[in-house]
Structures are given as C-alpha cells and as structure tokens.
Design a protein around this motif. Structure first.
Motif, mmCIF file in Angstrom:
data_model
loop_
_atom_site.group_PDB
_atom_site.id
_atom_site.type_symbol
_atom_site.label_atom_id
_atom_site.label_comp_id
_atom_site.label_asym_id
_atom_site.label_seq_id
_atom_site.Cartn_x
_atom_site.Cartn_y
_atom_site.Cartn_z
ATOM 1 N N VAL A 36 -13.078 -11.167 4.185
ATOM 2 C CA VAL A 36 -12.625 -11.823 3.038
ATOM 3 C C VAL A 36 -11.269 -11.004 2.657
ATOM 4 O O VAL A 36 -11.439 -9.800 2.849
ATOM 5 N N THR A 37 -10.167 -11.532 2.595
ATOM 6 C CA THR A 37 -9.063 -10.994 2.152
ATOM 7 C C THR A 37 -8.643 -11.324 0.615
ATOM 8 O O THR A 37 -9.361 -12.466 0.280
ATOM 9 N N ALA A 38 -8.225 -10.448 -0.040
ATOM 10 C CA ALA A 38 -7.760 -10.599 -1.312
ATOM 11 C C ALA A 38 -6.223 -10.173 -1.646
ATOM 12 O O ALA A 38 -6.081 -9.307 -1.129
ATOM 13 N N ASP A 39 -5.599 -10.613 -2.506
ATOM 14 C CA ASP A 39 -4.389 -10.208 -3.077
ATOM 15 C C ASP A 39 -4.785 -9.159 -3.908
ATOM 16 O O ASP A 39 -4.866 -9.723 -4.968
ATOM 17 N N VAL A 40 -4.688 -7.994 -3.865
ATOM 18 C CA VAL A 40 -4.987 -6.920 -4.825
ATOM 19 C C VAL A 40 -4.027 -7.059 -6.181
ATOM 20 O O VAL A 40 -4.306 -7.089 -7.012
ATOM 21 N N ALA A 41 -2.651 -6.914 -5.581
ATOM 22 C CA ALA A 41 -1.674 -7.015 -6.443
ATOM 23 C C ALA A 41 -1.919 -8.352 -7.559
ATOM 24 O O ALA A 41 -1.579 -8.221 -8.686
ATOM 25 N N GLU A 42 -2.016 -9.347 -6.892
ATOM 26 C CA GLU A 42 -2.388 -10.591 -7.802
ATOM 27 C C GLU A 42 -3.390 -10.657 -8.866
ATOM 28 O O GLU A 42 -3.555 -10.795 -9.911
ATOM 29 N N ALA A 43 -4.703 -9.974 -8.199
ATOM 30 C CA ALA A 43 -5.861 -9.471 -8.985
ATOM 31 C C ALA A 43 -5.371 -8.557 -10.257
ATOM 32 O O ALA A 43 -5.899 -8.618 -11.065
ATOM 33 N N ILE A 82 -10.856 1.536 -4.417
ATOM 34 C CA ILE A 82 -10.876 0.904 -3.057
ATOM 35 C C ILE A 82 -10.964 1.977 -2.032
ATOM 36 O O ILE A 82 -10.377 3.063 -1.895
ATOM 37 N N ASP A 83 -12.297 1.937 -1.364
ATOM 38 C CA ASP A 83 -12.358 2.958 -0.398
ATOM 39 C C ASP A 83 -12.407 2.236 1.047
ATOM 40 O O ASP A 83 -12.697 1.184 1.170
ATOM 41 N N PHE A 84 -11.691 3.143 1.889
ATOM 42 C CA PHE A 84 -11.357 2.671 3.274
ATOM 43 C C PHE A 84 -11.864 3.478 4.137
ATOM 44 O O PHE A 84 -12.079 4.749 4.326
ATOM 45 N N LEU A 85 -12.919 2.715 4.945
ATOM 46 C CA LEU A 85 -13.916 3.310 6.080
ATOM 47 C C LEU A 85 -13.345 3.170 7.464
ATOM 48 O O LEU A 85 -12.907 1.879 7.524
ATOM 49 N N GLN A 86 -13.053 4.329 8.381
ATOM 50 C CA GLN A 86 -12.505 3.587 9.632
ATOM 51 C C GLN A 86 -13.879 3.285 10.449
ATOM 52 O O GLN A 86 -13.788 2.417 11.336
ATOM 53 N N MET A 94 0.922 -0.994 -0.116
ATOM 54 C CA MET A 94 0.035 -0.026 0.171
ATOM 55 C C MET A 94 0.747 1.113 0.114
ATOM 56 O O MET A 94 1.825 1.235 0.924
ATOM 57 N N PRO A 95 0.650 2.288 -0.981
ATOM 58 C CA PRO A 95 1.414 3.562 -0.936
ATOM 59 C C PRO A 95 1.501 4.180 0.434
ATOM 60 O O PRO A 95 0.452 4.162 1.045
ATOM 61 N N ASP A 96 2.476 4.604 1.053
ATOM 62 C CA ASP A 96 2.782 5.422 2.179
ATOM 63 C C ASP A 96 1.940 6.659 2.263
ATOM 64 O O ASP A 96 1.304 6.769 3.405
ATOM 65 N N GLU A 97 1.576 7.341 1.312
ATOM 66 C CA GLU A 97 0.590 8.429 1.329
ATOM 67 C C GLU A 97 -0.735 7.770 1.751
ATOM 68 O O GLU A 97 -1.699 8.402 2.556
ATOM 69 N N ILE A 98 -1.217 6.754 1.212
ATOM 70 C CA ILE A 98 -2.412 5.968 1.735
ATOM 71 C C ILE A 98 -2.747 5.908 3.230
ATOM 72 O O ILE A 98 -3.271 5.949 3.992
ATOM 73 N N VAL A 99 -1.368 5.112 3.746
ATOM 74 C CA VAL A 99 -1.281 4.971 5.102
ATOM 75 C C VAL A 99 -1.530 6.124 5.892
ATOM 76 O O VAL A 99 -1.939 6.028 6.808
#
Length: 65
Positions: free
Chosen positions: A46-53, A27-31, A1-6
């Motif tokens: 459910v987990t997914a490997d986004v890079a693989e997808a 992809i939307d991240f909701l807290q 995940m990009p540092d700016e998103i973190v």
C-alpha cells in the motif's frame, strides 16, 4: 524524505530500525522482517502520500481550533 534518513537506511545493519517522526505520526523503516519474503509481500503493498496526509491533518488541526 530527509537526507539523513536516507543515509541512515543505506548504512543500517539488517536488524536495525530507522525511524522518523514522533508518535502518533512516527514511521519505522525495517530492512528485514523475520519470516516474511519480499516478493509476495510486495504484491500487496500500500502506498501513501505522507506529505498529503500531513497537510490534511495540519489543516484539520488549525481549522478545528
């Protein structure tokens, strides 16, 4: 995940949405989500490997051209 998103996730207010990508791969991240408790929901996660997808989608696009 990009540092700016973190960084954005760490500094976001509970009602803010942090997103990355563009439709249809956005992809939307909701807290927080009103009316949903974390623990019971987490059990059904459910987990997914986004890079693989992405790799699969990218290679399908290049091979079908």
């Amino acid at each position: 995940m990009p540092d700016e998103i973190v960084t954005s996730l760490r500094t976001a207010q509970p009602d803010e949405i942090v997103w990355m990508g563009r439709v249809p791969a956005r992809i939307d991240f909701l807290q927080t989500v009103a009316g949903i408790a974390f623990e019971p929901s987490s059990e059904r996660r459910v987990t997914a490997d986004v890079a693989e997808a992405y790799r699969c989608t990218s290679s399908a696009a290049t091979t079908s051209s």
